[in-house]
Design a protein around this motif. Sequence first.
Motif, PDB file in Angstrom:
ATOM      1  N   MET A   1      -1.569  -8.790  -4.116  1.00 49.94           N
ATOM      2  CA  MET A   1      -0.552  -8.352  -5.042  1.00 49.94           C
ATOM      3  C   MET A   1      -1.202  -7.922  -6.360  1.00 49.94           C
ATOM      4  O   MET A   1      -0.872  -6.877  -6.880  1.00 49.94           O
ATOM      5  CB  MET A   1       0.446  -9.484  -5.276  1.00 49.94           C
ATOM      6  N   ILE A   2      -2.103  -8.730  -6.847  1.00 51.18           N
ATOM      7  CA  ILE A   2      -2.757  -8.400  -8.115  1.00 51.18           C
ATOM      8  C   ILE A   2      -3.565  -7.122  -7.973  1.00 51.18           C
ATOM      9  O   ILE A   2      -3.563  -6.271  -8.864  1.00 51.18           O
ATOM     10  CB  ILE A   2      -3.645  -9.585  -8.559  1.00 51.18           C
ATOM     11  N   ASN A   3      -4.232  -6.972  -6.838  1.00 54.10           N
ATOM     12  CA  ASN A   3      -5.012  -5.768  -6.565  1.00 54.10           C
ATOM     13  C   ASN A   3      -4.123  -4.522  -6.613  1.00 54.10           C
ATOM     14  O   ASN A   3      -4.502  -3.492  -7.157  1.00 54.10           O
ATOM     15  CB  ASN A   3      -5.698  -5.911  -5.214  1.00 54.10           C
ATOM     16  N   TYR A  10      -4.487   3.764 -11.415  1.00 57.00           N
ATOM     17  CA  TYR A  10      -5.459   4.612 -10.732  1.00 57.00           C
ATOM     18  C   TYR A  10      -4.764   5.611  -9.825  1.00 57.00           C
ATOM     19  O   TYR A  10      -5.107   6.791  -9.826  1.00 57.00           O
ATOM     20  CB  TYR A  10      -6.437   3.764  -9.914  1.00 57.00           C
ATOM     21  N   PHE A  11      -3.794   5.151  -9.040  1.00 57.28           N
ATOM     22  CA  PHE A  11      -3.087   6.044  -8.126  1.00 57.28           C
ATOM     23  C   PHE A  11      -2.385   7.164  -8.888  1.00 57.28           C
ATOM     24  O   PHE A  11      -2.412   8.313  -8.469  1.00 57.28           O
ATOM     25  CB  PHE A  11      -2.065   5.273  -7.283  1.00 57.28           C
ATOM     26  N   VAL A  12      -1.776   6.839 -10.007  1.00 61.25           N
ATOM     27  CA  VAL A  12      -1.081   7.856 -10.800  1.00 61.25           C
ATOM     28  C   VAL A  12      -2.075   8.867 -11.364  1.00 61.25           C
ATOM     29  O   VAL A  12      -1.884  10.089 -11.240  1.00 61.25           O
ATOM     30  CB  VAL A  12      -0.251   7.205 -11.927  1.00 61.25           C
ATOM     31  N   THR A  50      -6.234  -2.158  -0.496  1.00 58.82           N
ATOM     32  CA  THR A  50      -5.105  -3.022  -0.808  1.00 58.82           C
ATOM     33  C   THR A  50      -4.305  -3.371   0.439  1.00 58.82           C
ATOM     34  O   THR A  50      -3.648  -4.395   0.484  1.00 58.82           O
ATOM     35  CB  THR A  50      -4.162  -2.355  -1.827  1.00 58.82           C
ATOM     36  N   LEU A  51      -4.379  -2.541   1.444  1.00 63.65           N
ATOM     37  CA  LEU A  51      -3.603  -2.766   2.662  1.00 63.65           C
ATOM     38  C   LEU A  51      -4.181  -3.895   3.509  1.00 63.65           C
ATOM     39  O   LEU A  51      -3.449  -4.760   3.993  1.00 63.65           O
ATOM     40  CB  LEU A  51      -3.541  -1.474   3.489  1.00 63.65           C
ATOM     41  N   ILE A  86       4.326  -2.242  -2.557  1.00 59.67           N
ATOM     42  CA  ILE A  86       4.264  -3.025  -3.790  1.00 59.67           C
ATOM     43  C   ILE A  86       5.325  -4.114  -3.774  1.00 59.67           C
ATOM     44  O   ILE A  86       5.063  -5.269  -4.111  1.00 59.67           O
ATOM     45  CB  ILE A  86       4.429  -2.111  -5.017  1.00 59.67           C
ATOM     46  N   ILE A  87       6.524  -3.762  -3.361  1.00 62.14           N
ATOM     47  CA  ILE A  87       7.608  -4.735  -3.280  1.00 62.14           C
ATOM     48  C   ILE A  87       7.274  -5.810  -2.242  1.00 62.14           C
ATOM     49  O   ILE A  87       7.453  -7.009  -2.484  1.00 62.14           O
ATOM     50  CB  ILE A  87       8.930  -4.025  -2.933  1.00 62.14           C
ATOM     51  N   LEU A  88       6.771  -5.384  -1.103  1.00 58.42           N
ATOM     52  CA  LEU A  88       6.427  -6.341  -0.054  1.00 58.42           C
ATOM     53  C   LEU A  88       5.253  -7.230  -0.432  1.00 58.42           C
ATOM     54  O   LEU A  88       5.176  -8.381  -0.008  1.00 58.42           O
ATOM     55  CB  LEU A  88       6.133  -5.610   1.254  1.00 58.42           C
ATOM     56  N   SER A  89       4.325  -6.709  -1.249  1.00 57.73           N
ATOM     57  CA  SER A  89       3.195  -7.545  -1.663  1.00 57.73           C
ATOM     58  C   SER A  89       3.670  -8.720  -2.510  1.00 57.73           C
ATOM     59  O   SER A  89       3.133  -9.820  -2.403  1.00 57.73           O
ATOM     60  CB  SER A  89       2.160  -6.723  -2.419  1.00 57.73           C
TER      61      SER A  89
END
Length: 99
Positions: A1-3, A10-12, A50-51, A86-89
């Motif tokens: 989650m923190i990751n 970064y993604f943006v 992250t996955l 993100i929500i699921l993490s």
Amino acid sequence: MINKFIQIPYFVMFFVFSALFVFFGTFFFGIGVLFLPVFVLIDFGVFLSTLIPEELCTLKLIMLRRMSGIRALRYLVGNAIYIVDIILSVKIYDEYKKL
């Protein structure tokens, strides 16, 4: 989650940079499209970083019998979708902390 939360900026930035590079590279020089596969591979590599931990955490919850198979399947599939992951993490983190 923190990751995941750390990598959101970064993604943006990566999306904006690569979109601008491909657009201007294609419009002005005609070679911007050639770099598109490279950008996709870099993005996929970061997404996998992250996955994979989330998938391992979900599998551990299954092995400890803390999560049902259908619920875990929803988590495993949902983790492969942008934004939903993100929500699921956060939910997986809460489940894991209950141990």
